[in-house]
Structure formats: structure tokens, C-alpha cells
Write a protein that holds these residues in place. Structure first.
Motif, PDB file in Angstrom:
ATOM      1  N   ALA A  30      -1.670   3.642 -10.076  1.00  0.00           N
ATOM      2  CA  ALA A  30      -0.311   3.329  -9.268  1.00  0.00           C
ATOM      3  C   ALA A  30      -0.308   1.926  -9.731  1.00  0.00           C
ATOM      4  N   ARG A  31      -1.595   0.768  -9.333  1.00  0.00           N
ATOM      5  CA  ARG A  31      -1.265  -0.564  -9.638  1.00  0.00           C
ATOM      6  C   ARG A  31      -0.756  -1.404 -10.949  1.00  0.00           C
ATOM      7  N   ALA A  90       0.861  -1.332  -0.060  1.00  0.00           N
ATOM      8  CA  ALA A  90       0.131  -0.061  -0.243  1.00  0.00           C
ATOM      9  C   ALA A  90       1.190   1.023   0.413  1.00  0.00           C
ATOM     10  N   ARG A 127       2.304   1.948  -3.291  1.00  0.00           N
ATOM     11  CA  ARG A 127       1.306   2.598  -4.670  1.00  0.00           C
ATOM     12  C   ARG A 127       0.926   4.270  -4.062  1.00  0.00           C
ATOM     13  N   GLU A 128       1.182   4.678  -2.699  1.00  0.00           N
ATOM     14  CA  GLU A 128       0.850   5.175  -2.140  1.00  0.00           C
ATOM     15  C   GLU A 128       2.545   6.691  -2.700  1.00  0.00           C
ATOM     16  N   ASP A 185      -4.364   7.550  -9.780  1.00  0.00           N
ATOM     17  CA  ASP A 185      -5.088   6.514  -8.935  1.00  0.00           C
ATOM     18  C   ASP A 185      -4.520   5.921  -8.372  1.00  0.00           C
ATOM     19  N   ASP A 186      -5.286   5.284  -7.263  1.00  0.00           N
ATOM     20  CA  ASP A 186      -4.645   3.818  -7.226  1.00  0.00           C
ATOM     21  C   ASP A 186      -4.795   2.420  -8.473  1.00  0.00           C
ATOM     22  N   SER A 200       1.461   7.002  -6.929  1.00  0.00           N
ATOM     23  CA  SER A 200       0.301   7.590  -6.823  1.00  0.00           C
ATOM     24  C   SER A 200       0.388   9.104  -6.589  1.00  0.00           C
TER      25      SER A 200
END
Length: 229
Positions: free
Chosen positions: A57-58, A40, A43-44, A53-54, A47
Motif C-alpha cells: 500500500a505504501r 493510515a 493505506r488501509e 499488505d501495508d 490494502s
């Protein structure tokens, strides 16, 4: 595949005197959520850096991992980012979720010979996690992503650097990891390998013999304790 209730150390591990263990989701179970925290936080970072956005990012993370092995290496290669800046997210992780497993501590303490942690994370990450797992005094060294010059498992260069740095004899070594892909090179080098984690089918043994010097293990402490016969 054969299920065996008896101790697995004859043959295959009887001559092992070097024990190499992955950290995340190997020395602690996925259920505590630390590995998910790490994903997480990465990903932050993505981002914020890419202004997405998430979901974006993924997607970026998946592309970086597919092309470069890890998000970190991908960012270093494609964006020229400093590794320490990217890895700063580790300083914001909640390591209090980690708890010692007395069986695992006893089992690792009892292993004969040298013991190493081989992680795609940083040495800082290992230094935070191992004491909380009760394992801070039980390893002879940590080989992290920086020691591997940002080349992660499963790339062969990373394993070669590890073997050279610690003068490992692969024929007398066993490598433990929760990802099968990370065990391919150790097998090619001649190490015994142990795939750790997942859920065993009800009523089955705590480990399976996949081949000579290859195991699938669901209960790591029980497996290691069994090595003493």
C-alpha cells in the motif's frame, strides 16, 4: 537567513487583508496524530482495494502521489473510483485528538480581513476539525479538494480556481502551509507566503525572514499575534 525578534508586519504583511491557511499540520500540530491517522486509513483502503499488505500500500500510494499529486486523484484517474467513496475514511477518524489553542484562536480572530482554509482534504474534514480547534466561526470559506475539481495543491489549476471563486487579490493575500512545495505557486502569483512547522534550533527566534514577503515560522500563534505589533 535572518532571525528577527521584532514583529514581522513591517513591511510585507501590512497590506494583507486575505489570509489563506492550510489545515492539516498547519492549524494543528503533527504531534496530535490526526494527519497520521489519515495516512493510515488511506493505506488501509489501498490494502483492501488492491489486495496487498501495508508495504504494498505504501508503494502504491507513493506512486500515485508522484504521478498525480494525491492518492485520491490517482485513484480517480487510474481506477475510475468515486471521490466520495475514497474519502469515506474521513468519517472513521478520531477527531477528539484535536484541542483548541487559545493563542491561535485569538490570533486568527484578530486578523483583519477575510480568512480561508485551503485544504487537500474534503469540506467534511474541515467541518469536523475546525470547531474542535475553536476555529469554526473564524473563517469565511473552505476550499477543498472537491472545489478544486480533484486537482490538489501544488498544481497551479487548483490555486487559480481558488482565486477566481473567492475573488482574491494575490498582492493583498498571505498563504500559510506546512509544505514548501505548496507555497511555490502562491509566491508566483504575488502572495506573501509563510512556511509553518518543524523544530526551531535552540535559542533562535520563533520565525525567520527568508526573503521579502516570505517567512519560516515555528510558532504560528506567536507569529500571528505579533502582527498586531
Amino acid at each position: 537567513m535572518l532571525c528577527h525578534p521584532a514583529p514581522p508586519h513591517r513591511p510585507g504583511l501590512a497590506d494583507v487583508d486575505t489570509w489563506i491557511l492550510d489545515l492539516d499540520d498547519t492549524l494543528y500540530p503533527p504531534a496530535n496524530g490526526l494527519a497520521e491517522q489519515m495516512k493510515a486509513k488511506i493505506r488501509e483502503y489501498l490494502s483492501e482495494y488492491f489486495g496487498t499488505d501495508d508495504a504494498g500500500a505504501r508503494r502504491i500510494q507513493a506512486e500515485l502521489i508522484a504521478a498525480h499529486g494525491t492518492t485520491l486523484r490517482g485513484l480517480m484517474t487510474t481506477e475510475g473510483l468515486d471521490a466520495h467513496d475514497v474519502l469515506a475514511f474521513e468519517h472513521r477518524l478520531d477527531y477528539s485528538v484535536l484541542r483548541p489553542d487559545a493563542r491561535l484562536v485569538d490570533a486568527i480572530a484578530a486578523l483583519p480581513g477575510r480568512k480561508f482554509v485551503f485544504t487537500n482534504g474534503s469540506a467534511y474534514h474541515a467541518e469536523q476539525a475546525l470547531p474542535r480547534l475553536g476555529l469554526g466561526e473564524h473563517f469565511d470559506g473552505v476550499f477543498d479538494i472537491l472545489a478544486g475539481q480533484l486537482i490538489p495543491k501544488p498544481y497551479p489549476e487548483s490555486y487559480r480556481r481558488f482565486v477566481e471563486q473567492f475573488s482574491i487579490d494575490p498582492a493583498r493575500a498571505a498563504f500559510f502551509d506546512d509544505l514548501a512545495v505548496n507555497l511555490t505557486v502562491p509566491e508566483q502569483l504575488g502572495m506573501a507566503t509563510v512556511l509553518v512547522g518543524g523544530e526551531a534550533a535552540p535559542g533562535t527566534a520563533q520565525y525567520q525572514v527568508l526573503a521579502p514577503r516570505r517567512w519560516r515560522v515555528w510558532d504560528l500563534p506567536a507569529f500571528l499575534l505579533s502582527l498586531g505589533g
